[in-house]
Write a protein that holds these residues in place. Sequence first.
Motif, PDB file in Angstrom:
ATOM      1  N   UNK A  23      45.678  41.483   6.626  1.00 47.34           N
ATOM      2  CA  UNK A  23      44.512  40.950   5.908  1.00 47.34           C
ATOM      3  C   UNK A  23      44.124  39.578   6.450  1.00 47.34           C
ATOM      4  N   UNK A  24      45.127  38.705   6.652  1.00 45.82           N
ATOM      5  CA  UNK A  24      44.847  37.354   7.152  1.00 45.82           C
ATOM      6  C   UNK A  24      44.386  37.408   8.604  1.00 45.82           C
ATOM      7  N   UNK A  25      45.096  38.186   9.432  1.00 44.77           N
ATOM      8  CA  UNK A  25      44.779  38.264  10.862  1.00 44.77           C
ATOM      9  C   UNK A  25      43.378  38.840  11.084  1.00 44.77           C
ATOM     10  N   UNK A  26      43.109  39.994  10.482  1.00 40.31           N
ATOM     11  CA  UNK A  26      41.801  40.630  10.663  1.00 40.31           C
ATOM     12  C   UNK A  26      40.697  39.812  10.012  1.00 40.31           C
ATOM     13  N   UNK A  29      39.792  36.828  12.420  1.00 42.64           N
ATOM     14  CA  UNK A  29      39.093  37.169  13.658  1.00 42.64           C
ATOM     15  C   UNK A  29      37.793  37.926  13.413  1.00 42.64           C
ATOM     16  N   UNK A  30      37.699  38.660  12.315  1.00 45.36           N
ATOM     17  CA  UNK A  30      36.420  39.289  11.973  1.00 45.36           C
ATOM     18  C   UNK A  30      35.399  38.216  11.611  1.00 45.36           C
ATOM     19  N   UNK A  31      35.857  37.191  10.863  1.00 43.74           N
ATOM     20  CA  UNK A  31      34.954  36.095  10.512  1.00 43.74           C
ATOM     21  C   UNK A  31      34.514  35.338  11.761  1.00 43.74           C
ATOM     22  N   UNK A  36      30.511  34.048  16.084  1.00 44.85           N
ATOM     23  CA  UNK A  36      30.348  33.792  17.508  1.00 44.85           C
ATOM     24  C   UNK A  36      29.840  35.016  18.279  1.00 44.85           C
ATOM     25  N   UNK A  37      30.018  36.203  17.695  1.00 42.23           N
ATOM     26  CA  UNK A  37      29.792  37.433  18.443  1.00 42.23           C
ATOM     27  C   UNK A  37      31.113  37.875  19.051  1.00 42.23           C
ATOM     28  N   UNK A  38      31.433  39.141  18.942  1.00 37.96           N
ATOM     29  CA  UNK A  38      32.741  39.620  19.396  1.00 37.96           C
ATOM     30  C   UNK A  38      33.023  39.311  20.851  1.00 37.96           C
ATOM     31  N   UNK A  39      32.045  39.584  21.733  1.00 42.88           N
ATOM     32  CA  UNK A  39      32.244  39.342  23.168  1.00 42.88           C
ATOM     33  C   UNK A  39      32.416  37.862  23.458  1.00 42.88           C
TER      34      UNK A  39
END
Length: 384
Positions: A23-26, A29-31, A36-39
């Motif tokens: 939950x914390x990790x995803x 990085x999802x936020x 920023x945009x995934x790429x």
Amino acid sequence: MDELKLDKTIKKDVSKEVFIFLAVFLGLFIYMGSQMGGTNMIKTMMLTSYDLLMNVCFYLMAVAVLAGGISAIFSEFGVIALVNKLVSKIMKPIYDLPGASSLGMLNCFMSDNPAILTLAADDNFRKYFKKYQMPALTNLGTSFGMGLITVTSMMALPVDNAIKGALVGILGSVVGSIISVRLMIRKTKKYYGTEDMVETKGTRHVPDGYRKVREGSVGARFITAILEGGKVGVDMGLAIIPGVCLICTLVVMLTNGPGPEGFTGEANQGIAVLPMIGEKLSFIINLLFGFKSPEAIAVPITALGSAGASLGLVTEMSGRGVVSANDIAVFTSICMCWSGYLSTHIAMMDALETKEMTGNAILCHTIGGFGAGVAAHLIYMVLG
């Protein structure tokens, strides 16, 4: 089963820890990816890590090589033993550390945090330490890391009484170092006890009052010592690479904002979460530190990851006239005391082979940095 319950290193394959971590990790990085945009996020992460490797890690390795060579000849020709005798009566009551640790302070003041590691690898240095004292070297050395660069940079700023502010900042960092080391010592005493000495190899059978030296003439001993010390510096430089690249990349991406053209995937861009949190807490922080401008909070936050980057911020703000001499005192003390400790503490504790105390070291040093800033502010107010 009872033995498994007592062993804290053994856990079930799937427990609530797995889901909390995911939950914390995803979530993080999802936020970040949504901002920023995934790429761009992945590209920035890779380029930032590469930039840290080339411009920070190899710089620190060079510092460690020089410090290692100097430390080795200091050890070989008895300087460490002399300093230990002269300064032990001061260092013991203040820090609960041997007098030899004062050389670590000087090494770090003249260069950077990892400089103390090369001393800590030398048996003629280690033999003065008990096990509970060794982890505190990380906190002691970091409190004075990049001191010379920080102080001289602050003195040169176009601010009235900048020299006075920088000198007061040194006093603040001393207070912060005492707080950090003493808190750390309390933790390590409980973990290691107070009797066991640090293990050494070359000095194991050397009587008290004597030291181990290399064979050969004075010239041969000098050359051998300085080269072997430099080699230890290379090893230490390699040891800190994982911690700097991994931890500092995350800190940079949580501290910095987008570039002038937005998120482009370039190095050192980020979502500026830490400054946002600092701004929310600015009413407390400004009260403690007496900052002239609310935006000054960005300096200590940046110092968590990089003292050099925080100096750049101070230079820019002083040019706009939003920095006072009191601010200079607080900036100097915090930049010295923290000096990017989030990016080096983990690697330093690992290199000292005391990584089990890393969390305590970071917590104690966080408190010490705040103490340094508050002390600098109060000292400056008293001196007027």
